[in-house]
Design a protein around this motif. Structure first.
Motif, PDB file in Angstrom:
ATOM      1  N   MET A  20       0.836  -1.369  -0.020  1.00  0.00           N
ATOM      2  CA  MET A  20      -0.039   0.121  -0.030  1.00  0.00           C
ATOM      3  C   MET A  20       0.833   1.225   0.012  1.00  0.00           C
ATOM      4  N   LEU A  21       1.835   1.459   0.952  1.00  0.00           N
ATOM      5  CA  LEU A  21       2.657   2.310   0.931  1.00  0.00           C
ATOM      6  C   LEU A  21       3.565   2.604  -0.482  1.00  0.00           C
ATOM      7  N   SER A  22       4.094   1.395  -0.791  1.00  0.00           N
ATOM      8  CA  SER A  22       4.798   1.521  -2.106  1.00  0.00           C
ATOM      9  C   SER A  22       4.170   2.047  -3.355  1.00  0.00           C
ATOM     10  N   LEU A  23       2.834   1.868  -3.377  1.00  0.00           N
ATOM     11  CA  LEU A  23       1.881   2.665  -4.488  1.00  0.00           C
ATOM     12  C   LEU A  23       1.713   3.836  -4.319  1.00  0.00           C
ATOM     13  N   ALA A  24       1.341   4.098  -2.921  1.00  0.00           N
ATOM     14  CA  ALA A  24       0.684   5.519  -2.492  1.00  0.00           C
ATOM     15  C   ALA A  24       2.020   6.457  -2.802  1.00  0.00           C
ATOM     16  N   MET A  25       3.011   5.963  -2.344  1.00  0.00           N
ATOM     17  CA  MET A  25       4.270   6.994  -2.267  1.00  0.00           C
ATOM     18  C   MET A  25       4.858   7.145  -3.656  1.00  0.00           C
ATOM     19  N   GLY A  26       4.879   5.847  -4.418  1.00  0.00           N
ATOM     20  CA  GLY A  26       5.423   5.782  -5.832  1.00  0.00           C
ATOM     21  C   GLY A  26       4.790   6.557  -6.900  1.00  0.00           C
ATOM     22  N   LEU A  27       3.584   6.371  -6.894  1.00  0.00           N
ATOM     23  CA  LEU A  27       2.836   6.876  -7.918  1.00  0.00           C
ATOM     24  C   LEU A  27       2.715   8.229  -7.665  1.00  0.00           C
ATOM     25  N   ARG A  28       2.554   8.848  -6.683  1.00  0.00           N
ATOM     26  CA  ARG A  28       2.455  10.293  -5.963  1.00  0.00           C
ATOM     27  C   ARG A  28       3.862  10.875  -6.389  1.00  0.00           C
ATOM     28  N   GLN A  29       5.144  10.268  -6.083  1.00  0.00           N
ATOM     29  CA  GLN A  29       6.167  10.915  -6.425  1.00  0.00           C
ATOM     30  C   GLN A  29       6.569  10.954  -7.828  1.00  0.00           C
ATOM     31  N   SER A  30       5.746  10.116  -8.601  1.00  0.00           N
ATOM     32  CA  SER A  30       6.047   9.884 -10.102  1.00  0.00           C
ATOM     33  C   SER A  30       5.191  11.108 -10.916  1.00  0.00           C
ATOM     34  N   LEU A  31       4.277  11.717 -10.467  1.00  0.00           N
ATOM     35  CA  LEU A  31       3.360  12.575 -11.036  1.00  0.00           C
ATOM     36  C   LEU A  31       4.190  13.794 -11.703  1.00  0.00           C
ATOM     37  N   GLY A  32       5.277  14.123 -11.190  1.00  0.00           N
ATOM     38  CA  GLY A  32       6.212  15.164 -11.788  1.00  0.00           C
ATOM     39  C   GLY A  32       6.535  14.982 -13.484  1.00  0.00           C
ATOM     40  N   ILE A  33       6.516  13.522 -13.830  1.00  0.00           N
ATOM     41  CA  ILE A  33       7.034  13.187 -14.950  1.00  0.00           C
ATOM     42  C   ILE A  33       6.007  13.774 -16.178  1.00  0.00           C
ATOM     43  N   PHE A  34       4.844  13.885 -15.785  1.00  0.00           N
ATOM     44  CA  PHE A  34       3.552  14.327 -16.515  1.00  0.00           C
ATOM     45  C   PHE A  34       3.711  15.913 -16.761  1.00  0.00           C
ATOM     46  N   VAL A  35       4.380  16.634 -16.040  1.00  0.00           N
ATOM     47  CA  VAL A  35       4.180  18.229 -15.812  1.00  0.00           C
ATOM     48  C   VAL A  35       4.423  18.756 -17.395  1.00  0.00           C
ATOM     49  N   PRO A  36       5.658  18.459 -18.192  1.00  0.00           N
ATOM     50  CA  PRO A  36       5.917  19.008 -19.201  1.00  0.00           C
ATOM     51  C   PRO A  36       4.662  18.860 -20.275  1.00  0.00           C
ATOM     52  N   PRO A  37       4.199  17.536 -20.503  1.00  0.00           N
ATOM     53  CA  PRO A  37       3.361  17.416 -21.652  1.00  0.00           C
ATOM     54  C   PRO A  37       1.751  17.847 -21.141  1.00  0.00           C
ATOM     55  N   LEU A  38       1.591  17.705 -19.900  1.00  0.00           N
ATOM     56  CA  LEU A  38       0.280  17.939 -19.298  1.00  0.00           C
ATOM     57  C   LEU A  38       0.142  19.403 -19.301  1.00  0.00           C
ATOM     58  N   THR A  39       1.086  20.284 -18.951  1.00  0.00           N
ATOM     59  CA  THR A  39       0.989  21.643 -18.950  1.00  0.00           C
ATOM     60  C   THR A  39       0.999  22.254 -20.280  1.00  0.00           C
ATOM     61  N   ARG A  40       1.425  21.713 -21.371  1.00  0.00           N
ATOM     62  CA  ARG A  40       1.534  22.394 -22.788  1.00  0.00           C
ATOM     63  C   ARG A  40       0.018  21.829 -23.200  1.00  0.00           C
ATOM     64  N   ASP A  41      -0.449  20.679 -22.696  1.00  0.00           N
ATOM     65  CA  ASP A  41      -1.785  20.126 -23.535  1.00  0.00           C
ATOM     66  C   ASP A  41      -3.005  20.695 -23.152  1.00  0.00           C
ATOM     67  N   ILE A  42      -3.154  21.202 -21.763  1.00  0.00           N
ATOM     68  CA  ILE A  42      -4.210  21.684 -21.192  1.00  0.00           C
ATOM     69  C   ILE A  42      -3.994  23.447 -21.133  1.00  0.00           C
TER      70      ILE A  42
END
Length: 407
Positions: A20-42
């Protein structure tokens, strides 16, 4: 070996809490990889996205003490399973977002609320309650180490899918991974069965009394304040390192590899500090971590990054990452007992999340203002050196008697 053998009956609880902790922390910590394409898209700025991350961290911090107190009343299982469901909803909303408000609600409010019941404080309190004091520090190190394994999987997977099929499909892959949190949280909730029943005729200590006792203890107050800078440094990196490397012209996969490497070395660091916490003054180790992190900031950010320097930096930061958790949680359990551990740790963690809010939002705000990250990293490094030194000083005062709370 006999101590490890004694863990066999509680392995389902420990494995559930770790996954539970591995997924909760790992997914949250990895959201930064979507910042460049997400910000450009929306059509939003990096600063706009970091508002959502800042709200996530602040929501997590505000709700953590209440979640810890509620766990004493209703048990861990309902909170952890409910939080896992909220996590899924938040990721789905993020994957389908077309506006800043959808990002704020999904990645901010919903995931922040979910983290209060599936994150470090709850997983560590669950593990602490399941094992004996003789193996507690080692077990907390093991569970903390698991918190990085999710990032090792999520960051490269999300980046690969986002590169080939778009960032929305990358977040959708995170939704699939988050489904595993549900059975993991259910298994971790077995610890509720092992909680001792109330002793007849014995007045149990209230949460208010336990909290006031902790807040009157100087080493706890100093540790909590130093925890603020810890959150500032870590969330600045997870939120802004991908954008920083993108600005410097690095390959987008480098940021995913760096986050994955942080996760890998975090396993080693958590195991080491879980082991060391049973042998060396925990507050002394905490201060040393903050100072070493700050020196790493100064070395890495003072010049343009290269793939090699980024990998070395990620390795060092990873080793010093979640090693803080077994030290903080172990010191609180050792000093104040187990009954209100999740609540007291939640209060300390609130300070951490104030720093996380500053690291995410402040880093984005300073970037939008100055068009570089120089001011942000210099502030983070300077504060780390200051609080690390103060924390080490208070390590020598840690023998100040603390109010012993009911276990």
């Amino acid at each position: 070996m006999s101590r490890l053998h004694a863990l066999r009956p509680v392995l389902p609880i420990l494995i559930g809490a770790s996954v539970m902790l591995s997924l909760a922390m790992g997914l949250r910590q990895s959201l930064g990889i979507f910042v460049p394409p997400l910000t450009r898209d929306i059509g939003i700025s990096i600063g706009d996205f970091t508002i959502a991350v800042a709200i996530q961290n602040l929501t997590w911090g505000i709700l953590q003490p209440f979640a810890g107190a509620l766990a004493v009343r209703v048990g861990f299982r309902p909170l952890m399973v409910g939080g896992s469901l909220l996590y899924l909803v938040g990721l789905v909303l993020l994957a389908t977002s077309h506006s800043l408000w959808a990002v704020i609600v999904g990645a901010g409010l919903l995931i922040g609320t979910a983290m209060a019941t599936t994150g470090t404080a709850m997983a560590m309190a669950t593990a602490s309650a399941a094992v004996s004091p003789q193996v507690r520090s080692m077990v907390l190190g093991l569970v903390s180490a698991s918190g990085s394994l999710g990032a090792m999987l999520a960051a490269p997977l999300g980046q690969s899918i986002a590169r080939d099929w778009g960032w929305r499909m990358g977040v959708a892959a995170f939704v699939v991974l988050a489904l595993i949190m549900l059975p993991a949280a259910w298994n971790a909730g077995r610890v509720d069965r092992s909680r001792p029943p109330p002793v007849p005729g014995h007045a149990e200590q209230s949460g208010t009394h336990a909290l006031l006792g902790a807040l009157r203890h100087p080493p706890f107050v100093v540790m909590s304040l130093a925890y603020t800078v810890c959150g500032m440094q870590l969330v600045f990196l997870t939120t802004h390192l991908p954008a920083y490397l993108d600005i410097c012209g690095m390959d987008p996969m480098l940021s995913a590899q760096a986050l994955g490497l942080i996760g890998g070395f975090n396993v080693l660091g958590s195991l080491f500090f879980g082991w060391a916490g049973g042998r060396v003054n925990k507050l002394l180790l905490l201060g040393s971590i903050y100072i070493l992190r700050s020196l790493g900031f100064i070395w890495f950010f003072h010049a343009m990054p290269s793939p090699g320097s980024t990998m070395v930096f990620a390795s060092v930061m990873g080793f010093l990452w979640l090693g803080v958790s077994p030290l903080v949680q172990g010191w609180i359990a050792q000093t104040f007992g187990l009954r209100w551990q999740a609540m007291i740790a939640g209060v300390a963690f609130f300070s951490h999340q104030i720093g996380s809010f500053i690291g995410a939002f402040g880093g984005g705000w300073l970037y939008d203002l100055t068009h570089n990250y120089a001011t942000a990293w210099k502030i983070g490094a300077t504060l780390g050196l200051v609080v690390g030194t103060i924390q080490i000083g208070f390590a020598f005062l840690s023998r100040i008697p603390a109010p012993r709370l009911a276990a």
